[in-house]
Design a protein around this motif. Structure first.
Motif, PDB file in Angstrom:
ATOM      1  N   ALA A 666       7.470 -10.859  16.365  1.00  0.00           N
ATOM      2  CA  ALA A 666       7.128 -10.003  17.422  1.00  0.00           C
ATOM      3  C   ALA A 666       5.982 -10.118  18.094  1.00  0.00           C
ATOM      4  CB  ALA A 666       7.339  -8.559  17.204  1.00  0.00           C
ATOM      5  N   ILE A 667       4.897 -10.276  17.335  1.00  0.00           N
ATOM      6  CA  ILE A 667       3.631 -10.739  17.826  1.00  0.00           C
ATOM      7  C   ILE A 667       3.413 -11.906  18.314  1.00  0.00           C
ATOM      8  CG2 ILE A 667       1.100 -10.713  17.016  1.00  0.00           C
ATOM      9  CD1 ILE A 667       1.518  -8.788  15.076  1.00  0.00           C
ATOM     10  N   VAL A 668       3.908 -12.854  17.819  1.00  0.00           N
ATOM     11  CA  VAL A 668       3.941 -14.277  18.320  1.00  0.00           C
ATOM     12  C   VAL A 668       4.473 -14.379  19.688  1.00  0.00           C
ATOM     13  CG1 VAL A 668       4.602 -16.670  17.888  1.00  0.00           C
ATOM     14  CG2 VAL A 668       3.673 -15.492  15.845  1.00  0.00           C
ATOM     15  N   LYS A 673       4.077 -15.228  25.358  1.00  0.00           N
ATOM     16  CA  LYS A 673       4.165 -14.922  26.947  1.00  0.00           C
ATOM     17  C   LYS A 673       2.789 -14.644  27.516  1.00  0.00           C
ATOM     18  CE  LYS A 673       8.318 -12.389  25.883  1.00  0.00           C
ATOM     19  NZ  LYS A 673       8.775 -10.761  25.617  1.00  0.00           N
ATOM     20  N   LEU A 674       2.036 -13.876  26.775  1.00  0.00           N
ATOM     21  CA  LEU A 674       0.580 -13.900  27.425  1.00  0.00           C
ATOM     22  C   LEU A 674      -0.358 -15.107  27.632  1.00  0.00           C
ATOM     23  CD1 LEU A 674      -0.624 -10.694  25.509  1.00  0.00           C
ATOM     24  CD2 LEU A 674       0.160 -10.860  28.062  1.00  0.00           C
ATOM     25  N   SER A 700       5.494 -23.472  11.644  1.00  0.00           N
ATOM     26  CA  SER A 700       6.077 -24.731  12.350  1.00  0.00           C
ATOM     27  C   SER A 700       6.445 -23.888  13.847  1.00  0.00           C
ATOM     28  CB  SER A 700       7.448 -25.091  11.757  1.00  0.00           C
ATOM     29  OG  SER A 700       8.092 -24.062  11.568  1.00  0.00           O
ATOM     30  N   ARG A 701       6.844 -22.822  13.972  1.00  0.00           N
ATOM     31  CA  ARG A 701       7.147 -22.083  15.261  1.00  0.00           C
ATOM     32  C   ARG A 701       5.942 -22.195  15.973  1.00  0.00           C
ATOM     33  NH1 ARG A 701       7.785 -16.847  17.395  1.00  0.00           N
ATOM     34  NH2 ARG A 701       9.456 -16.949  18.897  1.00  0.00           N
ATOM     35  N   VAL A 702       4.574 -21.559  15.619  1.00  0.00           N
ATOM     36  CA  VAL A 702       3.279 -21.587  16.182  1.00  0.00           C
ATOM     37  C   VAL A 702       2.889 -23.104  16.503  1.00  0.00           C
ATOM     38  CG1 VAL A 702       1.185 -20.702  16.145  1.00  0.00           C
ATOM     39  CG2 VAL A 702       2.843 -19.449  15.312  1.00  0.00           C
ATOM     40  N   ALA A 703       3.166 -23.956  15.514  1.00  0.00           N
ATOM     41  CA  ALA A 703       2.762 -25.179  15.794  1.00  0.00           C
ATOM     42  C   ALA A 703       3.480 -25.847  17.076  1.00  0.00           C
ATOM     43  CB  ALA A 703       3.194 -25.981  14.574  1.00  0.00           C
ATOM     44  N   GLY A 704       4.706 -25.655  17.309  1.00  0.00           N
ATOM     45  CA  GLY A 704       5.383 -26.125  18.426  1.00  0.00           C
ATOM     46  C   GLY A 704       4.964 -25.565  19.697  1.00  0.00           C
TER      47      GLY A 704
END
Length: 870
Positions: A666-668, A673-674, A700-704
């Motif tokens: 949820a935070i990511v 979006k921001l 990996s999600r944040v890396a992408g």
């Protein structure tokens, strides 16, 4: 006929329904057994009111036995009680006429039980009659009766205390209720009663090995919601219980949570053998170096001098020793060729070279080698301009972090160069290198003091900040009395240098409430009043003051009163908000959060910088409690919709503060979006917040997301710089380190770590002048929060020991009966292992016993004497 009968039924139906409503519902007929019981109870009730005391006594004893032995189901009440309720009024009227002492007590016992449901609310009749009956016989009456009695005891105690009446009469009954609850596994009810009647000191006598853990976990959870001073009393009681039960490591954690140096020293001094070694390791993890010790080996454990060796051993086991180049992190080959060509244009720009220096430092932190900075000619350092050289040189210190044996030899030659910026970077790098490590050689004190009087301002400031990082949380008196204190006292230096001194002393004495330093910083704020509003360094003066009072709560009130005397409104509000938010850090204080929300809601045209601090303060206060964290995130959503720009810019940083090194979906998503927001500071803050949230996780999600952002902002140098910083943080320590200040199952917060994170967040409140200006090296303060997120097991001789452990998500077991599982969804690994956010570990073998009940960091194992191999 059938048709006519149906019509007549339909016609009669409404009439019969109406008549039923007017009639009272008849009581269900009694069965033969119930009727016999009713007659028996009625007869006993009549005899209980007989004038003959002997007849009375026999009837009362039989009634008491009927009530105690009668059984019921989940949906019905005991028959004896059911039929006896009709006689409550008669018993009440007859009670005063009873003359025999034993008869009177039996009557009181029965009336006390009946009063549970028959008495009027607020009369406390159950307690009133029990006090006139047999107060020592609770067991036969059952849990529901004792629960009702507990509630009335709490009400009566509060009422008597308010009227200043004696409460001694209640104490024997309180002890009996306590004994009953503890004997019947109702520890939460026992704790609640003692908290209500303010008699927690009675608890330790009723605690044993079997219920100790349940009692203490419940009290620790209760302390988070207790008012100030009462929470300290609760934690002190928990510490005493742990000490009495011989649970030394838990007792030490409570003493550290209280910040009581005397208690910490007493617990440590009383321990022996491998237990003392384990306590030394725990003190080192918490950066509490003030304990006296004569043994050199134990001193090294407290000082973390072997941390580098253990960290490299972990890296070798996980096969991640090979140095990484920033290009290995950026992975531009995965992007569309159009964006890759845009990024290629920035390859040799000073801004991107600076970003690569930070990325290399973060990724290779503690590994002693990298592919960018560690060349003998230092060619990469010279690819940076001016202040960029400070950060590039300091990055060498981060790469060699914790290595106090060889690291200083690599940095000291740079202190002799002619280039002032490289010398300044070396001073800062020495501080970063020695961060969290205290050795007998004390390299910061031997290498940095000469540079505090250098003619060049950058060298002096970098030396001060080097001390700030190296001595964080040490309460080093030499800093205050001889090195930095005099500079503050004279107040003749530039505001930049004075702010650095204030921040350094705040970091060194974080959470101590040191009055002398607070007075010195206050003097600077008053004497330099004309310069404060125009300088961005004012925020560090205020932060240095705030750090002194981290977690001190109402102890900061006097300082808040003094700050109200400042003349400049913007500086006064910023300082007030900084000190107030720091004072209640991690407490979850709802009233303070409401005040901060109110401050954020005001729409001000000028002097509104303090609102950013208020937003950070909401996260800072709520970060220690899961419910408060969740509620604060909802608040931030409203601020993003309705808040002014100064509020919105701080929201991404506040979100990151509630979830450091814990990339929750949820935070990511919110930060993602921001990161495309129209306001540049909001988008850049969100990108950096993504790095903080995922720091050291290799998510990996944040890396992408960050890779796509690097393409999206390929033509925006400032945005791209922040994206690179976030990518470096994501892969911090190649995934082996994190920046979460909480440890020991989230019961302790490392104040130096929190101070370092706050320094970086306050720097990001002025992106233009600090991070994108000349002071980007403040990012190095993250070193104070960096720690290996490992579990390494060793034997009594401190040699690595490989054992199987289960690692899974931690489960909240507070208040649960029995022995619930502490982890869920676990996997079994051999040590050493990495512990993710909110994860716990437990041994998967009975062959060894852990000396530390908190399986984090370095844990000593000893052979289980009862183990029998199959």
């Amino acid at each position: 006929m059938p048709g006519e009968e149906e019509k007549s039924k339909a016609k009669d139906a409404p009439a019969s329904k109406g008549s039923n409503n007017k009639k009272e519902e008849k009581e269900p007929e009694l069965t033969e057994e119930e009727a016999a019981k009713k007659d028996e109870v009625d007869l006993l009730a009549t005899r209980a009111q007989d004038t003959d005391e002997g007849v009375q006594l026999a009837a009362l004893k039989q009634l008491r036995e009927e009530i105690r032995t009668s059984t019921s189901s989940m949906t019905s009440i005991p028959l004896a009680l059911k039929f006896l309720r009709a006689h409550y009024s008669a018993f009440l009227a007859f009670f005063d006429k009873v003359s025999g002492e034993e008869n009177k007590k039996l009557y009181a016992d029965i009336l006390s039980v009946l009063a549970m449901t028959m008495s009027e609310a607020g009369t406390c009749d159950t307690l009133r009659f029990k006090l006139r009956g047999h107060i020592d016989s609770l067991e036969p009456w059952g849990h529901e009766y004792v629960r009702a009695l507990s509630g009335e005891l709490a009400v009566e105690f509060a009422a008597r205390s308010e009227r200043s009446e004696a409460v001694d009469e209640l104490l024997p009954l309180i002890e009996n209720v306590l004994s009953f609850n503890m004997k019947h596994n109702a520890e939460p009810e026992a704790c609640d009663l003692l908290l209500e009647v303010e008699k927690l000191e009675l608890l330790p006598a009723f605690v044993d090995k079997a219920n100790c853990e349940r009692v203490c976990l419940y009290l620790i959870a209760s302390a988070a919601y207790a008012p100030e001073t009462e929470d300290v009393a609760i934690l002190r009681c928990v510490m005493d219980i742990y000490k009495a039960q011989g649970m030394t490591t838990q007792a030490l954690v409570m003493a550290m949570k209280l910040g009581d140096i005397d208690a910490v020293s007493a617990i440590y001094t009383a321990a022996e053998g491998e237990e003392r070694k384990q306590l030394a390791l725990m003190l080192g993890r918490h950066h509490m170096f003030a304990v006296e010790e004569d043994d050199d080996d134990l001193l090294n454990m407290i000082g973390n001098t072997q941390l580098s060796e253990h960290f490299l051993s972990l890296a070798r086991d996980l096969d991640v020793m090979e140095p990484k180049h920033p290009d290995d992190i950026y992975k531009t080959h995965l992007l569309d060729s159009r964006y890759a060509s845009n990024l290629a244009q920035h390859v040799d720009s000073a801004k991107q070279n600076l970003a690569s220096s930070f990325v290399s430092a973060f990724v290779n932190a503690g590994f002693l080698e990298d592919k960018l900075l560690n060349d003998e000619k230092r060619t990469w350092v010279f690819k940076n301009k001016d202040e960029g050289k400070i950060s590039a040189t300091a990055a060498l210190g981060m790469i060699n972090m914790w290595d106090v044996e060889e690291g200083p030899n690599k940095m000291s030659p740079l202190l002799q160069t002619d280039d002032q910026f490289i010398r300044a970077g070396a001073c800062l790098g020495i501080g970063v290198l020695c961060c969290g490590v205290q050795s007998e050689f004390d390299f910061p004190h031997s290498l940095l003091p000469d540079h505090l009087t250098a003619p060049q301002l950058p060298v002096r400031v970098a030396s001060i900040l080097g001390f700030a990082i190296a001595k964080a949380g040490t309460s080093d008196m030499v800093l205050m009395e001889d090195l930095l204190g005099p500079t503050l006292l004279e107040c003749e230096a530039s505001l930049e240098e004075l702010a650095a001194c204030a921040l350094a002393l705040g970091m060194a004495f974080v959470g101590t409430g040191n009055g002398d330093i607070a007075e010195q910083i206050m003097t600077v704020l008053q004497i330099k009043a004309d310069e404060l509003a125009a300088s961005t360094h004012t925020r560090f003066l205020c932060l240095g003051l705030g750090l002194l009072f981290v977690g001190r709560q109402s102890e900061a009130d006097l300082m808040l009163e003094v700050l109200n005397t400042l003349t400049d409104e913007s500086v006064k509000q910023y300082a007030l908000m900084t000190v107030q938010t720091c004072a209640y850090a991690g407490t979850g204080n709802v009233l303070k959060i409401q005040q901060l929300m109110h401050a954020c809601g005001d729409h001000l045209e000028k002097d509104n910088d303090f609102q950013s601090v208020a937003v950070l303060g909401i996260a800072l206060i709520s970060m220690g409690d899961s419910i408060a964290r969740e509620m604060s995130r909802r608040t931030f959503d409203h601020m993003l919709q309705y808040g002014d720009s100064v509020v919105r810019r701080a929201v991404p940083l506040a979100l990151a503060l509630t979830s450091l090194s814990h990339p929750q979906i949820a935070i990511v998503d919110t930060l993602s979006k921001l990161s495309h927001d129209q306001d540049e500071e909001v988008s850049q803050g969100s990108i950096f917040a993504l790095g903080l949230v995922s720091a050291g996780t290799n998510n990996s999600r944040v890396a992408g997301l960050l890779r796509n952002l690097s393409a999206y902002y390929s033509k925006e140098p400032n945005h791209l710089f922040v994206v690179r910083l976030a990518q470096g943080l994501l892969h911090m320590g190649k995934g082996l380190t994190g920046i979460n200040p909480f440890h020991s199952h989230n019961q302790l917060v490392s104040l130096p770590a929190l101070g370092g994170v706050l320094t970086v967040l306050h720097s990001f409140l002025d992106l233009k002048n600090i991070i994108h200006g000349k002071y980007h090296y403040f990012l190095m303060f993250l070193a104070t929060a960096m720690s290996p997120r490992m579990l390494m097991t060793v034997n009594e001789d401190m040699k690595p020991l490989t054992v199987p452990v289960r690692v899974g998500q931690a489960v909240d077991t507070v208040g649960q009966a029995g022995k619930p599982k502490a982890i869920t969804g676990f996997q079994t690994h051999d040590t050493p292992v990495l512990l993710g956010p909110r994860e716990k570990a437990e041994l998967a073998t009975n062959e060894y016993l852990p000396v530390n009940s908190f399986l984090e960091g370095i844990v000593i194992l000893k052979k289980n004497p009862d183990f029998e191999s199959e």
